[in-house]
Design an enzyme around this catalytic site. Structure first.
Site, PDB file in Angstrom:
ATOM      1  N   LYS A  11      -1.902  -7.636   0.014  1.00 58.07           N
ATOM      2  CA  LYS A  11      -1.718  -6.187   0.038  1.00 58.07           C
ATOM      3  C   LYS A  11      -2.712  -5.604   1.040  1.00 58.07           C
ATOM      4  O   LYS A  11      -3.926  -5.634   0.813  1.00 58.07           O
ATOM      5  CB  LYS A  11      -1.935  -5.619  -1.371  1.00 58.07           C
TER       6      LYS A  11
ATOM      7  N   ASP B 283       1.467  -7.376   3.725  1.00 52.96           N
ATOM      8  CA  ASP B 283       2.357  -6.275   3.343  1.00 52.96           C
ATOM      9  C   ASP B 283       1.569  -4.971   3.314  1.00 52.96           C
ATOM     10  O   ASP B 283       0.723  -4.770   2.446  1.00 52.96           O
ATOM     11  CB  ASP B 283       2.972  -6.560   1.967  1.00 52.96           C
TER      12      ASP B 283
ATOM     13  N   GLU C 140       4.801  -7.100   6.962  1.00 55.48           N
ATOM     14  CA  GLU C 140       5.793  -6.443   6.105  1.00 55.48           C
ATOM     15  C   GLU C 140       5.560  -4.935   6.048  1.00 55.48           C
ATOM     16  O   GLU C 140       4.448  -4.485   5.767  1.00 55.48           O
ATOM     17  CB  GLU C 140       5.744  -7.045   4.694  1.00 55.48           C
TER      18      GLU C 140
ATOM     19  N   ASP D   5      10.971  -3.699   3.804  1.00 54.98           N
ATOM     20  CA  ASP D   5      11.119  -3.615   2.354  1.00 54.98           C
ATOM     21  C   ASP D   5      11.526  -2.204   1.918  1.00 54.98           C
ATOM     22  O   ASP D   5      12.706  -1.932   1.662  1.00 54.98           O
ATOM     23  CB  ASP D   5       9.797  -4.052   1.691  1.00 54.98           C
TER      24      ASP D   5
ATOM     25  N   LYS E 203      14.896  -5.776  -3.724  1.00 57.17           N
ATOM     26  CA  LYS E 203      14.422  -5.488  -5.087  1.00 57.17           C
ATOM     27  C   LYS E 203      15.586  -4.943  -5.901  1.00 57.17           C
ATOM     28  O   LYS E 203      16.265  -4.001  -5.467  1.00 57.17           O
ATOM     29  CB  LYS E 203      13.291  -4.466  -5.045  1.00 57.17           C
TER      30      LYS E 203
HETATM   31 MG    MG Z   1       6.814  -5.206   0.066  1.00 61.11          MG
END
Ligand code: MG
Length: 375
Positions: free
Chosen positions: A173, A201, A226, A249, A273
């Site tokens: 992250k 990401d 990402e 994403d 997702k």
């Molecule tokens: Mg992501």
């Protein structure tokens, strides 16, 4: 020979529970100073007139990740449920069109309801959902591990810790201070072993000038980038400035966006997702479109417990392995089991249940009293 009696299943009631899911590590942090300490999840049961009940779950990643929040899921289910009473839960496309007719947008509200109806379809058919989604590939599939945002050293140590647990793919992250993010990526990259995969990401957290600095500073690092920035156009501008493989994403929420990204060559991998796109029905459409277009996928959800993890497993296990970049085992991040029969991580891999439907049965004690019942 007598003709089989057509069961004609109909939805008779929809019940919802609110479940708190604490984290083993205490908190989960990502870009913009966002963090969650206890996940607020919603479990639904869809009952039918044929004695079969289906279960679903929706758990947003807090209120600031996507246009979705936990109490909104429950308010939306309360609003939408009356339109589904009397409908056939096994006609998944018709059911989704019914939901879209009754409520515009709000895909996350529809996700748990759609998931529960796939569970019903599987139970009535006597087949696992993975089979209904196209069929199972192999014995198991690979998982990635998300590494909560901390200092570079702590995150690098986590790479080693999670590898001990069997993971070989790591998603850092980032999306914070660009200089610290550059250190985070380099520190984690140094801990990789041959065959390991690293993803940075940013979760929309960088402005373009910041993303431009990071991708330039890591140009010799074997890392995927990402969702660096908020909008599709900003991400695309960064994509054009880097040779690193690129994942989209947050902005990929429909088949139309997948087609646009494929046409523009804007991504090498997309993150799919389930609740972001409104449930398994839409996720399957997008999954199959990506396979047709040659785009690999991360298959997961925003968050969740045992039921979401089961749904991810069925979608991931029925995705051709060369297109499955990785999937997520959220039920190993949280401390609280909410269902029996859920898949469990083993050596960084997972497998979908072979039982009919999703293969999960909620634990009554874990759910407590329902917060909503529509009949
Ligand atoms: Mg992501």
């Amino acid at each position: 020979m007598t003709a089989a009696v057509k069961p004609d299943p109909r939805i008779t009631s929809i019940t919802a529970w609110r479940v708190e899911l604490p984290l083993h590590e205490g908190s989960y942090k990502w870009s913009g100073g966002n963090q969650v300490t206890v996940f607020d999840s919603t479990v639904v049961a869809v009952e039918t007139n044929v004695g079969v009940t289906g279960y679903g779950e929706i758990c947003p990643l807090g209120p600031a990740y996507l246009p979705a929040y936990a109490a909104g899921a429950r308010a939306g289910i309360k609003e939408l449920a009356p339109a589904l009473i009397g409908q056939d839960p096994t006609g998944l496309m018709a059911l989704n069109l019914r939901m879209d007719q009754a409520m515009r947008g709000h895909p996350y509200v529809k996700s748990a309801l759609d998931m529960a109806c796939w569970d019903i379809l599987g139970k009535l058919a006597g087949l696992p959902v993975a089979q209904l989604l196209g069929g199972r590939y192999g014995e198991s599939f690979k998982l990635y591990r998300a590494i909560s945002q901390e200092g570079p050293k702590q995150m690098a140590n986590k790479v080693g810790d999670y590898r001990q647990e069997g993971y070989t793919k790591f998603q850092l992250k980032v999306g914070g201070d660009p200089d610290t993010d550059i250190e985070r990526i380099k520190a984690c990259a140094e801990k990789l072993k041959p065959g390991n995969v690293l993803v940075a990401d940013a979760n929309t957290g960088w402005l373009m000038h910041q993303a431009a600095r990071v991708v330039d500073a890591v140009k010799d690092v074997d890392v995927y980038i990402e969702q660096p920035c908020m909008s599709y156009e900003e991400c695309r501008a960064i994509r054009e400035r880097t040779a690193r493989p690129f994942i989209l994403d947050e902005v990929i929420d429909s088949q139309a966006m997948v087609l646009k990204a494929a046409q523009d060559r804007a991504a090498d991998v997309i993150n799919l997702k389930i609740s972001k796109v409104g449930g398994l029905t839409r996720a399957r459409q997008i999954r199959d479109l990506c396979v047709s277009l040659g785009l690999a996928m991360i298959v997961e959800d925003t968050w969740g417990g045992d039921i979401v993890t089961a749904a991810i497993a069925h979608l991931a296990h029925s995705t051709p392995p060369e297109f499955l970049f990785a999937a997520t085992d959220f039920n190993s991040y949280v401390t609280k089991p909410i269902a029996i029969g859920a898949p469990k991580r083993k050596d960084g891999q997972m497998a979908a249940s072979l039982a009919p439907g999703l293969g999960v049965t909620p634990l009554g004690d874990a759910l407590g009293e329902p917060v909503l019942k529509i009949a």
